[in-house]
Design an enzyme around this catalytic site. Structure first.
Site, mmCIF file in Angstrom:
data_model
loop_
_atom_site.group_PDB
_atom_site.id
_atom_site.type_symbol
_atom_site.label_atom_id
_atom_site.label_comp_id
_atom_site.label_asym_id
_atom_site.label_seq_id
_atom_site.Cartn_x
_atom_site.Cartn_y
_atom_site.Cartn_z
ATOM 1 N N GLY A 229 1.107 -1.210 -0.151
ATOM 2 C CA GLY A 229 -0.237 -0.409 0.267
ATOM 3 C C GLY A 229 0.950 1.297 0.136
ATOM 4 O O GLY A 229 0.155 2.587 0.217
ATOM 5 N N GLU A 270 5.203 -5.913 3.052
ATOM 6 C CA GLU A 270 4.420 -5.951 1.655
ATOM 7 C C GLU A 270 4.456 -5.451 0.007
ATOM 8 O O GLU A 270 3.213 -5.679 -0.048
ATOM 9 C CB GLU A 270 3.334 -7.238 1.702
ATOM 10 C CG GLU A 270 3.124 -8.243 0.719
ATOM 11 C CD GLU A 270 1.406 -8.652 1.932
ATOM 12 O OE1 GLU A 270 2.717 -10.259 1.335
ATOM 13 O OE2 GLU A 270 0.539 -8.201 1.122
ATOM 14 N N PRO A 271 4.867 -4.541 0.205
ATOM 15 C CA PRO A 271 4.888 -4.110 -0.784
ATOM 16 C C PRO A 271 5.223 -4.004 -2.596
ATOM 17 O O PRO A 271 6.169 -5.164 -2.931
ATOM 18 C CB PRO A 271 5.862 -2.684 -1.197
ATOM 19 C CG PRO A 271 7.271 -3.452 -0.262
ATOM 20 C CD PRO A 271 7.223 -4.574 0.732
ATOM 21 N N CYS A 342 -9.018 1.179 -30.766
ATOM 22 C CA CYS A 342 -9.689 1.326 -31.192
ATOM 23 C C CYS A 342 -11.148 1.655 -30.208
ATOM 24 O O CYS A 342 -11.921 0.386 -29.789
ATOM 25 C CB CYS A 342 -10.815 0.889 -32.971
ATOM 26 S SG CYS A 342 -12.238 0.686 -33.111
HETATM 27 N N1 LLP Z 1 -0.472 -7.050 -1.071
HETATM 28 C C1 LLP Z 1 -1.979 -8.014 -1.179
HETATM 29 C C2 LLP Z 1 -2.276 -8.461 0.004
HETATM 30 C C3 LLP Z 1 -1.771 -6.958 -1.600
HETATM 31 O O1 LLP Z 1 -3.715 -7.523 -2.976
HETATM 32 C C4 LLP Z 1 -1.913 -5.902 -2.405
HETATM 33 C C5 LLP Z 1 -2.378 -5.237 -3.748
HETATM 34 C C6 LLP Z 1 -0.483 -5.412 -2.470
HETATM 35 C C7 LLP Z 1 -0.104 -6.078 -1.133
HETATM 36 C C8 LLP Z 1 1.235 -4.528 -2.794
HETATM 37 O O2 LLP Z 1 0.358 -2.987 -2.823
HETATM 38 P P1 LLP Z 1 0.857 -1.671 -3.542
HETATM 39 O O3 LLP Z 1 2.017 -1.914 -2.884
HETATM 40 O O4 LLP Z 1 1.494 -2.654 -4.984
HETATM 41 O O5 LLP Z 1 0.589 -0.715 -3.177
HETATM 42 N N2 LLP Z 1 -4.369 -2.192 -10.321
HETATM 43 C C9 LLP Z 1 -3.334 -1.756 -9.129
HETATM 44 C C10 LLP Z 1 -3.355 -1.396 -7.965
HETATM 45 C C11 LLP Z 1 -4.116 -2.965 -7.440
HETATM 46 C C12 LLP Z 1 -2.933 -3.730 -5.857
HETATM 47 C C13 LLP Z 1 -3.747 -4.712 -5.896
HETATM 48 N N3 LLP Z 1 -3.081 -5.530 -4.518
HETATM 49 C C14 LLP Z 1 -3.302 0.232 -9.945
HETATM 50 O O6 LLP Z 1 -2.605 -0.266 -10.854
HETATM 51 O O7 LLP Z 1 -2.901 0.919 -8.886
#
Ligand code: LLP
Length: 421
Positions: A229, A270-271, A342
């Site tokens: 996140g 968990e990034p 398209c």
């Molecule tokens: N852990 C879990 C359980 C998750 O579901 C996610 C992301 C992460 C870690 C990693 O999150 P991050 O650190 O990347 O924020 N397609 C969207 C983002 C979807 C994220 C899904 N889960 C976008 O392009 O912004």
């Protein structure tokens, strides 16, 4: 640590390598990842006991292998991502588990795989506890808790609260304990991920939620994960999240739990985006420049089949021009940047809801390159074959060398598996 980000609208190189050379060598559209940036971001998080890379952000084998070589563990959300982790050199078993399967459901295939390979499971539903317990009693599991609140850069990336399908609702922990006991499973850890692209204010609440859940489960808990996140600066002038402040909050929660339980509790983060986003560039070529009334369009050879974030979330990506003639003294003007698909939504400069926005970019003509920046996370991985466009090439820059780590898909690869009856 809060440095302010700056982006230029003119770019001739990426990590010291000439953009025109990259385009000549690998064609366009091509994703380019700078390994050094990924490693810098990984190093930012070294205070945490373990960094578990959420490979969904960018799961190219070379990127997964890179973070593995530099000490990161890995998260997998599907059978495919478990296979990728193993193909990139992770071993299935170990302490802490090198590979974790985190999901809200098991497909039949993913259940078979985690049972067969002894992959650690982070359960996001009570059904997962039952399904794993029936097949593999006696194991350790972790629980992904939905703490009742969430936050993301878009409503579509908010993974907490009652409208989210993710995680086990926070008041059902007692039920989970009962189900785990029935299958002789040990709840060894807890995990909370409230959303992607959130902010410090919301992330700060994660630690409290984890602490509360861990106290309900009790001393079988030896690890907590605060999920991913972490936001990154996509716009000029945005500051980096205060990781020291965030770590201090997480560490304090972990220490209180360790004190309470009388044994150490490890702290994981968990990034996905934080490690991959800023390292990635999507290089495209301008193939048409056209005026529609007051709007001047740069139409490039990459579309939302390559980078879906603008059409999905109205996401903003910095952009720059790499001039084909090397002349960087160009006037700027307001333009709209779109792709070849398209579909009218194939616009990279759009706001949520599909409203076209303008971007100030240097004057450019057919043959100049457009670089879409901060495209390393949720870029190539969300690519599709829409309009029968091939999947883009991917290149990893490491130690001054450009390595092709995924070649552009060919037409024959695209139709492989199809047949005419
Ligand atoms: N852990 C879990 C359980 C998750 O579901 C996610 C992301 C992460 C870690 C990693 O999150 P991050 O650190 O990347 O924020 N397609 C969207 C983002 C979807 C994220 C899904 N889960 C976008 O392009 O912004």
């Amino acid at each position: 640590m809060s440095d302010t980000s700056t982006f230029n609208t003119m770019r001739t190189e990426i990590a010291g390598i000439d953009v025109l050379d990259l385009a000549r060598r690998f064609g366009t559209p091509t994703f380019v990842y700078d390994a050094a940036t990924i490693l810098r971001r990984l190093a930012d998080l070294k205070a945490f006991d373990h960094v578990r890379y959420a490979q969904k952000a960018c799961s190219n084998l070379a990127v997964v292998d890179l973070v593995r070589r530099h000490g990161a563990l890995v998260d997998s959300v599907s059978a495919g991502e478990v296979h990728r982790a193993l193909a990139a050199g992770y071993t299935p078993e170990g302490t802490p588990p090198p590979v974790v399967y985190t999901a809200d459901v098991f497909t039949r295939e993913s259940l078979d795989l985690v049972v067969e390979k002894n992959i650690h499971v982070n359960c996001g539903s009570i059904d997962m506890i039952d399904q794993l317990g029936a097949r593999a009693p006696g194991r350790q599991i972790t629980l992904r808790i939905n703490p009742g609140f969430g936050h993301g850069h878009s409503q579509k990336t908010n993974t907490g609260g009652a409208q989210s399908k993710h995680g086990i609702w926070h008041d059902q922990i007692d039920q989970c304990i009962g189900r785990a006991e029935a299958h002789d499973l040990t709840i060894a850890g807890l995990h909370v991920h409230i959303g992607s692209g959130t902010d410090l204010e919301h992330l700060s609440q994660v630690c409290g939620a984890l602490e509360k859940a861990a106290l309900t489960v009790g001393p079988s808990v030896t690890s907590i994960s605060v999920g991913g996140g972490l936001p990154i600066p996509y716009r000029q002038g945005e500051t980096r999240v205060d990781l020291d402040a965030y770590y201090a909050l997480c560490d304090a929660a972990r220490k209180r739990l360790a004190q309470q339980f009388g044994h150490p509790v490890t702290l994981e983060i968990e990034p996905g985006r934080y490690l991959a986003a800023e390292a990635g560039y999507l290089i495209a070529e301008i193939r048409a420049v056209k005026r529609q009334a007051d709007n001047l369009f740069y139409l490039v050879d990459a579309g939302f089949n390559n980078l879906a974030r603008p059409i999905l979330y109205g996401a903003y990506h910095p952009m720059s021009i790499a001039p084909a003639d090397g002349r960087t003294d160009r006037q700027e003007r307001d333009v709209v940047v779109g792709g070849p698909l398209c579909e009218s939504g194939d616009i990279f400069t759009q706001e949520e809801g599909g409203f076209v926005a303008h971007r100030r970019l240097p004057e450019a003509t057919v043959g100049d390159l457009l670089v879409i920046e901060c495209a390393g996370a949720y870029g190539a991985v969300m690519g599709s074959n829409y309009n029968s466009q091939p999947m883009a090439a991917e290149v990893l820059l490491e130690d001054g060398q450009a390595h092709l780590v995924r070649r552009r898909q060919t037409f024959n690869e695209m139709i492989q598996g199809e047949s005419i009856v």
